[in-house]
Write an enzyme that holds these catalytic residues in place. Structure first.
Site, PDB file in Angstrom:
ATOM      1  N   LYS A  13     -12.560   6.347  70.287  1.00  0.00           N
ATOM      2  CA  LYS A  13     -11.889   7.106  69.223  1.00  0.00           C
ATOM      3  C   LYS A  13     -12.897   7.725  68.264  1.00  0.00           C
ATOM      4  O   LYS A  13     -12.902   8.930  68.042  1.00  0.00           O
ATOM      5  CB  LYS A  13     -10.953   6.203  68.401  1.00  0.00           C
ATOM      6  CG  LYS A  13      -9.853   5.526  69.173  1.00  0.00           C
ATOM      7  CD  LYS A  13      -8.986   4.683  68.255  1.00  0.00           C
ATOM      8  CE  LYS A  13      -9.706   3.513  67.600  1.00  0.00           C
ATOM      9  NZ  LYS A  13     -10.121   2.450  68.513  1.00  0.00           N
ATOM     10  N   ARG A  88      -2.031   1.832  62.651  1.00  0.00           N
ATOM     11  CA  ARG A  88      -2.250   0.746  63.600  1.00  0.00           C
ATOM     12  C   ARG A  88      -1.086  -0.239  63.621  1.00  0.00           C
ATOM     13  O   ARG A  88      -1.098  -1.174  64.433  1.00  0.00           O
ATOM     14  CB  ARG A  88      -3.519  -0.028  63.206  1.00  0.00           C
ATOM     15  CG  ARG A  88      -4.790   0.385  63.932  1.00  0.00           C
ATOM     16  CD  ARG A  88      -5.928  -0.433  63.333  1.00  0.00           C
ATOM     17  NE  ARG A  88      -7.045  -0.642  64.212  1.00  0.00           N
ATOM     18  CZ  ARG A  88      -8.153   0.109  64.196  1.00  0.00           C
ATOM     19  NH1 ARG A  88      -8.258   1.148  63.411  1.00  0.00           N
ATOM     20  NH2 ARG A  88      -9.151  -0.201  64.996  1.00  0.00           N
ATOM     21  N   ARG A 127     -22.556  -1.972  72.463  1.00  0.00           N
ATOM     22  CA  ARG A 127     -22.753  -1.565  71.065  1.00  0.00           C
ATOM     23  C   ARG A 127     -23.247  -2.742  70.223  1.00  0.00           C
ATOM     24  O   ARG A 127     -24.034  -2.562  69.302  1.00  0.00           O
ATOM     25  CB  ARG A 127     -21.439  -1.023  70.484  1.00  0.00           C
ATOM     26  CG  ARG A 127     -21.609  -0.518  69.064  1.00  0.00           C
ATOM     27  CD  ARG A 127     -20.373   0.174  68.541  1.00  0.00           C
ATOM     28  NE  ARG A 127     -19.284  -0.767  68.267  1.00  0.00           N
ATOM     29  CZ  ARG A 127     -18.066  -0.408  67.912  1.00  0.00           C
ATOM     30  NH1 ARG A 127     -17.760   0.861  67.793  1.00  0.00           N
ATOM     31  NH2 ARG A 127     -17.137  -1.312  67.669  1.00  0.00           N
ATOM     32  N   ARG A 133     -22.739  -4.757  63.621  1.00  0.00           N
ATOM     33  CA  ARG A 133     -21.399  -4.961  63.061  1.00  0.00           C
ATOM     34  C   ARG A 133     -20.978  -6.414  63.244  1.00  0.00           C
ATOM     35  O   ARG A 133     -21.097  -6.966  64.339  1.00  0.00           O
ATOM     36  CB  ARG A 133     -20.380  -4.033  63.759  1.00  0.00           C
ATOM     37  CG  ARG A 133     -20.262  -2.696  63.091  1.00  0.00           C
ATOM     38  CD  ARG A 133     -19.376  -1.743  63.851  1.00  0.00           C
ATOM     39  NE  ARG A 133     -18.000  -2.219  64.056  1.00  0.00           N
ATOM     40  CZ  ARG A 133     -17.016  -1.417  64.443  1.00  0.00           C
ATOM     41  NH1 ARG A 133     -17.240  -0.123  64.650  1.00  0.00           N
ATOM     42  NH2 ARG A 133     -15.799  -1.896  64.631  1.00  0.00           N
ATOM     43  N   ARG A 144      -9.937  -8.711  68.975  1.00  0.00           N
ATOM     44  CA  ARG A 144      -9.495  -7.372  68.537  1.00  0.00           C
ATOM     45  C   ARG A 144      -8.635  -6.703  69.604  1.00  0.00           C
ATOM     46  O   ARG A 144      -7.696  -5.972  69.293  1.00  0.00           O
ATOM     47  CB  ARG A 144     -10.709  -6.504  68.175  1.00  0.00           C
ATOM     48  CG  ARG A 144     -11.259  -6.841  66.788  1.00  0.00           C
ATOM     49  CD  ARG A 144     -12.693  -6.421  66.601  1.00  0.00           C
ATOM     50  NE  ARG A 144     -12.937  -5.029  66.867  1.00  0.00           N
ATOM     51  CZ  ARG A 144     -14.106  -4.541  67.291  1.00  0.00           C
ATOM     52  NH1 ARG A 144     -15.124  -5.343  67.507  1.00  0.00           N
ATOM     53  NH2 ARG A 144     -14.249  -3.266  67.495  1.00  0.00           N
TER      54      ARG A 144
HETATM   55  P1  B4P Z   1     -15.182   3.654  69.716  1.00  0.00           P
HETATM   56  O1  B4P Z   1     -13.943   3.336  70.449  1.00  0.00           O
HETATM   57  O2  B4P Z   1     -15.434   5.060  69.286  1.00  0.00           O
HETATM   58  O3  B4P Z   1     -15.157   2.571  68.586  1.00  0.00           O
HETATM   59  P2  B4P Z   1     -14.499   2.602  67.159  1.00  0.00           P
HETATM   60  O4  B4P Z   1     -13.955   3.935  66.784  1.00  0.00           O
HETATM   61  O5  B4P Z   1     -15.547   2.062  66.302  1.00  0.00           O
HETATM   62  O6  B4P Z   1     -13.213   1.672  67.277  1.00  0.00           O
HETATM   63  P3  B4P Z   1     -12.933   0.223  66.749  1.00  0.00           P
HETATM   64  O7  B4P Z   1     -11.492   0.014  67.036  1.00  0.00           O
HETATM   65  O8  B4P Z   1     -13.905  -0.737  67.342  1.00  0.00           O
HETATM   66  O9  B4P Z   1     -13.233   0.165  65.193  1.00  0.00           O
HETATM   67  P4  B4P Z   1     -12.592   0.770  63.886  1.00  0.00           P
HETATM   68  O10 B4P Z   1     -13.761   1.268  63.118  1.00  0.00           O
HETATM   69  O11 B4P Z   1     -11.496   1.758  64.121  1.00  0.00           O
HETATM   70  O12 B4P Z   1     -16.522   3.338  70.511  1.00  0.00           O
HETATM   71  C1  B4P Z   1     -16.902   2.044  70.918  1.00  0.00           C
HETATM   72  C2  B4P Z   1     -18.241   2.057  71.695  1.00  0.00           C
HETATM   73  O13 B4P Z   1     -18.060   2.698  72.954  1.00  0.00           O
HETATM   74  C3  B4P Z   1     -19.366   2.833  71.001  1.00  0.00           C
HETATM   75  O14 B4P Z   1     -20.551   2.102  71.126  1.00  0.00           O
HETATM   76  C4  B4P Z   1     -19.472   4.138  71.779  1.00  0.00           C
HETATM   77  O15 B4P Z   1     -20.787   4.626  71.790  1.00  0.00           O
HETATM   78  C5  B4P Z   1     -19.059   3.707  73.165  1.00  0.00           C
HETATM   79  N1  B4P Z   1     -18.403   4.794  73.909  1.00  0.00           N
HETATM   80  C6  B4P Z   1     -17.491   5.672  73.436  1.00  0.00           C
HETATM   81  N2  B4P Z   1     -17.098   6.516  74.416  1.00  0.00           N
HETATM   82  C7  B4P Z   1     -17.785   6.134  75.548  1.00  0.00           C
HETATM   83  C8  B4P Z   1     -17.798   6.612  76.902  1.00  0.00           C
HETATM   84  N3  B4P Z   1     -17.043   7.633  77.313  1.00  0.00           N
HETATM   85  N4  B4P Z   1     -18.602   5.966  77.790  1.00  0.00           N
HETATM   86  C9  B4P Z   1     -19.367   4.905  77.394  1.00  0.00           C
HETATM   87  N5  B4P Z   1     -19.407   4.430  76.122  1.00  0.00           N
HETATM   88  C10 B4P Z   1     -18.613   5.035  75.220  1.00  0.00           C
HETATM   89  O16 B4P Z   1     -11.939  -0.521  63.169  1.00  0.00           O
HETATM   90  C11 B4P Z   1     -12.705  -1.648  62.787  1.00  0.00           C
HETATM   91  C12 B4P Z   1     -11.870  -2.646  61.958  1.00  0.00           C
HETATM   92  O17 B4P Z   1     -11.439  -2.018  60.713  1.00  0.00           O
HETATM   93  C13 B4P Z   1     -10.558  -3.142  62.569  1.00  0.00           C
HETATM   94  O18 B4P Z   1     -10.758  -4.216  63.472  1.00  0.00           O
HETATM   95  C14 B4P Z   1      -9.780  -3.569  61.283  1.00  0.00           C
HETATM   96  O19 B4P Z   1     -10.207  -4.809  60.777  1.00  0.00           O
HETATM   97  C15 B4P Z   1     -10.150  -2.494  60.290  1.00  0.00           C
HETATM   98  N6  B4P Z   1      -9.190  -1.369  60.319  1.00  0.00           N
HETATM   99  C16 B4P Z   1      -9.487  -0.087  60.673  1.00  0.00           C
HETATM  100  N7  B4P Z   1      -8.372   0.683  60.594  1.00  0.00           N
HETATM  101  C17 B4P Z   1      -7.360  -0.144  60.192  1.00  0.00           C
HETATM  102  C18 B4P Z   1      -5.970   0.059  59.954  1.00  0.00           C
HETATM  103  N8  B4P Z   1      -5.394   1.258  60.116  1.00  0.00           N
HETATM  104  N9  B4P Z   1      -5.219  -1.006  59.567  1.00  0.00           N
HETATM  105  C19 B4P Z   1      -5.776  -2.208  59.379  1.00  0.00           C
HETATM  106  N10 B4P Z   1      -7.076  -2.477  59.604  1.00  0.00           N
HETATM  107  C20 B4P Z   1      -7.875  -1.455  60.007  1.00  0.00           C
END
Ligand code: B4P
Length: 187
Positions: A13, A88, A127, A133, A144
Site C-alpha cells: 500500500k 481499517r 523489511r 520498526r 497484524r
Molecule cells: P507496504 O505494504 O507498503 O507496507 P505498509 O504500507 O507500511 O503497511 P503496514 O500495514 O505494514 O503499515 P501501516 O503503516 O499502514 O510494504 C511492506 C513491505 O513490502 C515494504 O518493505 C516494501 O518495500 C515491500 N514491498 C512492497 N511492494 C512490494 C513488491 N511488489 N514486491 C516486493 N516487496 C514489496 O500501519 C502500521 C500501524 O499503524 C498499524 O499496525 C496500526 O497500529 C496503526 N494504524 C495505521 N492506520 C490505522 C488505522 N486506520 N486505524 C488504526 N490503527 C492504524
C-alpha cells in the site's frame, strides 16, 4: 481523483501510494506514517498511539478518526488524495462516509492489493532487517495479519457492494504492480 488503497500489511500500500499520489497530483495520506511521525516527535498523539502500534494492534478509532478528519480538511486534499491504511474498521468507514459527505468530496474508487499470505510475511521480514520498526518482528507481523483478517477484510465486501472496488494483483515486482494499478483506474 480521490482514492483509497487497501490490503493486508505488506501488500505494498505505502509503496504504491507514494508514486500514485504524484501521478494523480494529490495528497498521500498514510495513517501509519502520521502515527510514526508523532511517535518519533513524542507528541501527545504519538504517546497515545505507540503502545498499540508496537503490539500490532489498531490505534483506537476515536484517535484515528479525529486525525483523518483534520487531514482531509486541508487544502491539498481538496481535489485529489490517496488514503493509505484508512479506513481499517467498520466504524472508520462510517466516519469517513460522514467526512466526505460534509466536504462534498466523494470517492472515485477503492484499490485492493491482493497478495498471498506467505509472500506478505516474507516481505515484512525482509523489511524488518532494515526498518527498525518496532512492529516488524515475526510475532507482531503475524498478529497484524490476524488483526487485518478480523477487523479490516470485511471492509472489502462493503466497498465491493457499493461497486467501488478495484481489485489489483499485488504479486510480482513493484513496477509491474504499478502498471496494473494504472491500467485499472477509472478514466
Ligand atoms: P507496504 O505494504 O507498503 O507496507 P505498509 O504500507 O507500511 O503497511 P503496514 O500495514 O505494514 O503499515 P501501516 O503503516 O499502514 O510494504 C511492506 C513491505 O513490502 C515494504 O518493505 C516494501 O518495500 C515491500 N514491498 C512492497 N511492494 C512490494 C513488491 N511488489 N514486491 C516486493 N516487496 C514489496 O500501519 C502500521 C500501524 O499503524 C498499524 O499496525 C496500526 O497500529 C496503526 N494504524 C495505521 N492506520 C490505522 C488505522 N486506520 N486505524 C488504526 N490503527 C492504524
Amino acid at each position: 481523483m480521490r482514492l483509497l488503497i487497501m490490503g493486508p500489511p505488506g501488500a505494498g500500500k505505502g509503496t504504491q501510494a507514494v508514486s500514485l499520489a504524484e501521478r494523480i497530483g494529490g495528497a498521500h495520506i498514510s495513517t501509519g506514517d502520521i502515527f510514526r511521525a508523532n511517535v518519533r516527535d513524542q507528541t501527545e498523539l504519538g504517546q497515545a498511539a505507540q503502545r498499540y502500534m508496537d503490539a500490532g494492534e489498531y490505534v483506537p478509532d476515536e484517535v484515528t478518526n479525529a486525525m483523518v478528519r483534520d487531514r482531509l480538511a486541508q487544502d491539498d486534499a481538496r481535489e485529489a488524495f490517496i488514503l493509505d491504511g484508512y479506513p481499517r474498521t467498520v466504524d472508520q468507514v462510517a466516519t469517513l462516509d460522514g467526512i466526505l459527505d460534509e466536504l462534498g468530496t466523494p470517492l472515485d474508487g477503492v484499490i485492493e492489493l491482493v497478495v498471498d499470505s506467505e509472500e506478505l510475511i516474507q516481505r515484512l521480514l525482509k523489511r524488518a532487517e532494515t526498518s527498525g520498526r518496532a512492529d516488524d518482528t515475526e510475532e507482531v507481523i503475524r498478529h497484524r495479519q490476524d488483526v487485518y483478517t478480523a477487523e479490516t477484510s470485511p471492509l472489502i465486501e462493503v466497498y465491493s457492494s457499493r461497486g467501488q472496488l478495484i481489485k489489483v494483483d499485488g504479486m510480482g515486482d513493484v513496477d509491474e504492480v504499478t502498471k496494473r494499478i494504472d491500467a485499472a483506474l477509472p478514466s
